[in-house]
Design an enzyme around this catalytic site. Structure first.
Site: not given
Length: 155
Positions: A106, A118
């Site tokens: 998350e 990411y």
């Protein structure tokens, strides 16, 4: 190079300091570190260059999946490719040693630099958790990375 260990009270002595250096106000409280140490499926992977630790990742494993709880690269080692190499070697370790197939995480929706990193590494957004974070409030993007099954550990 990477080094992996079960998250323990011995390990958190150094990790807490790295955490405060990197995340400042959003560093985990000591109680969070200690609670994670009590869980048998939580471990830490260090990124090292020789004897110098430049980053770490904390994972929680359930069967062949892990949740990336924290990913950190010291500021002086950022933007030099160490984070990418560390990630690639951590993935190889997770696949070959821990038999992991998927990584979840998350990320604060307003953390644009982390999102770029990411997504550059191949994470795909699979969900959004409204008002997940407090102080300051923010949504959480949920990401998944599928580990390719034909990779081998770099030396």
């Amino acid at each position: 190079m990477i080094v992996a260990a079960k998250l323990s009270l011995k390990e958190i002595v150094h990790l807490k300091q790295y955490d405060k250096t990197i995340f400042k106000k959003s560093a985990w409280a000591e109680s969070v570190w200690k609670a994670l140490c009590s869980l048998p499926h939580v471990y830490v992977v260090y990124g090292k260059d020789g004897a110098t630790i430049f980053g770490f990742a904390v994972f929680s494993q359930t069967f062949n999946e892990v949740e990336l709880l924290k990913w950190a690269i010291l500021p002086s080692w950022q933007s030099a490719g160490y984070g990418s190499k560390f990630f690639q070697n951590a993935v190889r370790y997770l696949k070959q040693v821990k038999q992991v197939r998927n990584i979840f995480l998350e990320c604060r929706e307003d953390n644009k630099s982390a999102i770029r990193i990411y997504e550059k590494q191949g994470f795909k957004q699979i969900g959004l958790r409204k008002n997940y974070y407090k102080n300051p409030p923010a949504n959480a993007r949920v990401y998944k990375y599928v580990i390719k099954q034909n990779i081998t550990l770099l030396s």
